[in-house]
Design a protein around this motif. Structure first.
Motif, PDB file in Angstrom:
ATOM      1  N   THR A 184      -8.734  -0.562  -5.768  1.00 34.80           N
ATOM      2  CA  THR A 184      -9.356  -0.975  -4.515  1.00 34.80           C
ATOM      3  C   THR A 184     -10.814  -0.532  -4.447  1.00 34.80           C
ATOM      4  O   THR A 184     -11.268   0.273  -5.265  1.00 34.80           O
ATOM      5  CB  THR A 184      -8.567  -0.385  -3.327  1.00 34.80           C
ATOM      6  OG1 THR A 184      -9.126  -0.822  -2.090  1.00 34.80           O
ATOM      7  CG2 THR A 184      -8.600   1.134  -3.372  1.00 34.80           C
ATOM      8  N   ASP A 240      -3.911  -9.170  -5.044  1.00 37.19           N
ATOM      9  CA  ASP A 240      -5.238  -9.081  -4.429  1.00 37.19           C
ATOM     10  C   ASP A 240      -5.480 -10.382  -3.672  1.00 37.19           C
ATOM     11  O   ASP A 240      -5.101 -11.453  -4.150  1.00 37.19           O
ATOM     12  CB  ASP A 240      -6.312  -8.885  -5.512  1.00 37.19           C
ATOM     13  CG  ASP A 240      -7.643  -8.413  -4.929  1.00 37.19           C
ATOM     14  OD1 ASP A 240      -8.263  -9.189  -4.161  1.00 37.19           O
ATOM     15  OD2 ASP A 240      -8.071  -7.293  -5.248  1.00 37.19           O
ATOM     16  N   ASP A 241      -6.103 -10.295  -2.503  1.00 34.81           N
ATOM     17  CA  ASP A 241      -6.300 -11.509  -1.713  1.00 34.81           C
ATOM     18  C   ASP A 241      -7.533 -12.310  -2.142  1.00 34.81           C
ATOM     19  O   ASP A 241      -7.811 -13.358  -1.561  1.00 34.81           O
ATOM     20  CB  ASP A 241      -6.360 -11.201  -0.212  1.00 34.81           C
ATOM     21  CG  ASP A 241      -7.484 -10.251   0.148  1.00 34.81           C
ATOM     22  OD1 ASP A 241      -7.902  -9.461  -0.725  1.00 34.81           O
ATOM     23  OD2 ASP A 241      -7.931 -10.279   1.310  1.00 34.81           O
ATOM     24  N   ASN A 274      -0.894 -11.261  -1.331  1.00 34.84           N
ATOM     25  CA  ASN A 274      -0.566 -10.256  -0.310  1.00 34.84           C
ATOM     26  C   ASN A 274       0.754  -9.589  -0.665  1.00 34.84           C
ATOM     27  O   ASN A 274       1.429  -9.976  -1.630  1.00 34.84           O
ATOM     28  CB  ASN A 274      -0.506 -10.881   1.091  1.00 34.84           C
ATOM     29  CG  ASN A 274       0.516 -11.999   1.187  1.00 34.84           C
ATOM     30  OD1 ASN A 274       1.700 -11.787   0.970  1.00 34.84           O
ATOM     31  ND2 ASN A 274       0.050 -13.200   1.509  1.00 34.84           N
ATOM     32  N   ASP A 334      -0.214  -5.397   3.967  1.00 32.26           N
ATOM     33  CA  ASP A 334      -1.236  -4.677   3.210  1.00 32.26           C
ATOM     34  C   ASP A 334      -0.640  -3.919   2.030  1.00 32.26           C
ATOM     35  O   ASP A 334       0.574  -3.880   1.830  1.00 32.26           O
ATOM     36  CB  ASP A 334      -2.037  -3.738   4.116  1.00 32.26           C
ATOM     37  CG  ASP A 334      -1.183  -2.588   4.671  1.00 32.26           C
ATOM     38  OD1 ASP A 334      -0.056  -2.385   4.197  1.00 32.26           O
ATOM     39  OD2 ASP A 334      -1.670  -1.883   5.577  1.00 32.26           O
ATOM     40  N   GLY A 335      -1.519  -3.308   1.241  1.00 34.14           N
ATOM     41  CA  GLY A 335      -1.087  -2.654   0.020  1.00 34.14           C
ATOM     42  C   GLY A 335      -0.204  -1.446   0.235  1.00 34.14           C
ATOM     43  O   GLY A 335       0.727  -1.204  -0.545  1.00 34.14           O
ATOM     44  N   SER A 356       1.915  -0.863   2.820  1.00 33.87           N
ATOM     45  CA  SER A 356       3.243  -1.342   3.215  1.00 33.87           C
ATOM     46  C   SER A 356       3.976  -1.943   2.022  1.00 33.87           C
ATOM     47  O   SER A 356       5.177  -1.705   1.823  1.00 33.87           O
ATOM     48  CB  SER A 356       3.129  -2.383   4.327  1.00 33.87           C
ATOM     49  OG  SER A 356       2.527  -1.824   5.478  1.00 33.87           O
ATOM     50  N   ASP A 378      -4.119  -4.161  -4.517  1.00 31.11           N
ATOM     51  CA  ASP A 378      -5.238  -3.966  -3.599  1.00 31.11           C
ATOM     52  C   ASP A 378      -4.668  -3.374  -2.311  1.00 31.11           C
ATOM     53  O   ASP A 378      -3.460  -3.438  -2.061  1.00 31.11           O
ATOM     54  CB  ASP A 378      -5.922  -5.307  -3.327  1.00 31.11           C
ATOM     55  CG  ASP A 378      -7.252  -5.143  -2.598  1.00 31.11           C
ATOM     56  OD1 ASP A 378      -7.791  -4.020  -2.604  1.00 31.11           O
ATOM     57  OD2 ASP A 378      -7.739  -6.125  -2.031  1.00 31.11           O
ATOM     58  N   LEU A 379      -5.520  -2.800  -1.467  1.00 27.74           N
ATOM     59  CA  LEU A 379      -5.014  -2.174  -0.240  1.00 27.74           C
ATOM     60  C   LEU A 379      -5.079  -3.078   0.979  1.00 27.74           C
ATOM     61  O   LEU A 379      -4.105  -3.208   1.718  1.00 27.74           O
ATOM     62  CB  LEU A 379      -5.792  -0.882   0.054  1.00 27.74           C
ATOM     63  CG  LEU A 379      -5.406   0.354  -0.761  1.00 27.74           C
ATOM     64  CD1 LEU A 379      -6.166   1.570  -0.239  1.00 27.74           C
ATOM     65  CD2 LEU A 379      -3.916   0.608  -0.727  1.00 27.74           C
ATOM     66  N   ARG A 380      -6.218  -3.684   1.212  1.00 28.79           N
ATOM     67  CA  ARG A 380      -6.399  -4.427   2.467  1.00 28.79           C
ATOM     68  C   ARG A 380      -6.251  -5.921   2.226  1.00 28.79           C
ATOM     69  O   ARG A 380      -7.113  -6.570   1.639  1.00 28.79           O
ATOM     70  CB  ARG A 380      -7.760  -4.080   3.068  1.00 28.79           C
ATOM     71  CG  ARG A 380      -7.872  -2.573   3.311  1.00 28.79           C
ATOM     72  CD  ARG A 380      -9.049  -2.159   4.127  1.00 28.79           C
ATOM     73  NE  ARG A 380      -9.128  -0.697   4.222  1.00 28.79           N
ATOM     74  CZ  ARG A 380     -10.090  -0.037   4.830  1.00 28.79           C
ATOM     75  NH1 ARG A 380     -11.060  -0.700   5.426  1.00 28.79           N
ATOM     76  NH2 ARG A 380     -10.079   1.284   4.864  1.00 28.79           N
ATOM     77  N   MET A 381      -5.118  -6.439   2.704  1.00 22.84           N
ATOM     78  CA  MET A 381      -4.785  -7.844   2.532  1.00 22.84           C
ATOM     79  C   MET A 381      -4.094  -8.355   3.786  1.00 22.84           C
ATOM     80  O   MET A 381      -3.527  -7.566   4.546  1.00 22.84           O
ATOM     81  CB  MET A 381      -3.838  -8.019   1.329  1.00 22.84           C
ATOM     82  CG  MET A 381      -4.401  -7.569   0.003  1.00 22.84           C
ATOM     83  SD  MET A 381      -3.183  -7.669  -1.337  1.00 22.84           S
ATOM     84  CE  MET A 381      -2.040  -6.354  -0.863  1.00 22.84           C
ATOM     85  N   ASP A 398      -6.979   6.222   3.392  1.00 24.69           N
ATOM     86  CA  ASP A 398      -6.470   5.187   2.484  1.00 24.69           C
ATOM     87  C   ASP A 398      -5.770   5.820   1.286  1.00 24.69           C
ATOM     88  O   ASP A 398      -4.673   5.410   0.893  1.00 24.69           O
ATOM     89  CB  ASP A 398      -7.611   4.295   1.976  1.00 24.69           C
ATOM     90  CG  ASP A 398      -8.097   3.310   3.032  1.00 24.69           C
ATOM     91  OD1 ASP A 398      -7.254   2.783   3.774  1.00 24.69           O
ATOM     92  OD2 ASP A 398      -9.306   3.069   3.106  1.00 24.69           O
TER      93      ASP A 398
END
Length: 212
Positions: A85, A11-12, A38, A64-65, A67, A57-60, A92
């Motif tokens: 998330t 998680d970022d 990340n 991202d999560g 990938s 987490d997804l958005r970093m 998503d």
């Protein structure tokens, strides 16, 4: 005594990681191996430290999560990814599941549900929180063309609720081997390879409907 479940937190937000670390460390069967901010850091960490479950987490930034999940499943097939998330959009959820996530939870999940999800994911069991299942249900494009038997539907609906093969066998009063056979038939009919993808496909096609 079984070995503890080894967990990597990705998680970022440092505060989120610290909170999760403290929460998970309260369980005697969990060990938090480390943290990453990340996807790239997560992959580098896994090369040195084998984990059982990655809380993703997804958005970093940087990677991202989704990938990262795809890369983890490709290079570390024994590692399960549990997405945790704040994002519950259709795209998503579907992208994460298609990338190979074993489970998908929202960050407002009760702690006991999170603990249970980690344990189930470590066993390779699919976990979708009710709000996520509801979002997938909303993507239905009409009646499904695939026909599952009554028993196959029963088994798949219990998979969607997070039950293990052993729990399903006990509930339906059938053998665990029979549960596996029903799942293999279901995978073949839906054209998928695992439990999470089967639940996702059945929900999307309107074959499966979850109560609550």
């Amino acid at each position: 005594m079984t070995d503890p479940i080894r967990i990597l937190l990705v998680d970022d937000h440092p505060v989120v990681r610290a909170g999760l670390s403290g929460l998970l460390s309260s369980q005697t069967d969990f060990v938090v191996l480390g943290e990453a901010s990340n996807g790239q850091e997560a992959l580098a960490f896994l090369q040195q430290h084998p984990a059982d479950v990655v809380l993703m987490d997804l958005r970093m930034p940087q990677m991202d999560g989704v990938s990262a999940t795809r890369q983890i499943r490709a290079h570390f097939p024994g590692v399960r990814v549990l997405v945790l998330t704040t994002y519950d959009s259709d795209s998503d959820i579907v992208r994460a599941v298609e990338a190979g996530a074993t489970g998908y939870l929202l960050k407002d999940v009760p702690r006991e549900e999170l603990f249970r999800a980690v344990r189930l994911c470590a066993q390779g069991e699919a976990v979708l929180s009710p709000p996520v299942a509801a979002r997938l249900l909303g993507r239905m494009r009409g009646p499904g063309e695939v026909s599952l038997s009554v028993r196959e539907l029963e088994v798949l609906s219990l998979v969607a609720k997070g039950l293990s093969n052993k729990e399903i066998a006990r509930k339906l009063k059938i053998s665990e081997a029979t549960v596996k056979t029903h799942l293999l038939h279901t995978f073949g009919k839906l054209g998928v390879d695992d439990r999470t993808a089967a639940v996702t496909a059945a929900l999307e096609r309107g074959i499966l409907r979850l109560e609550g």
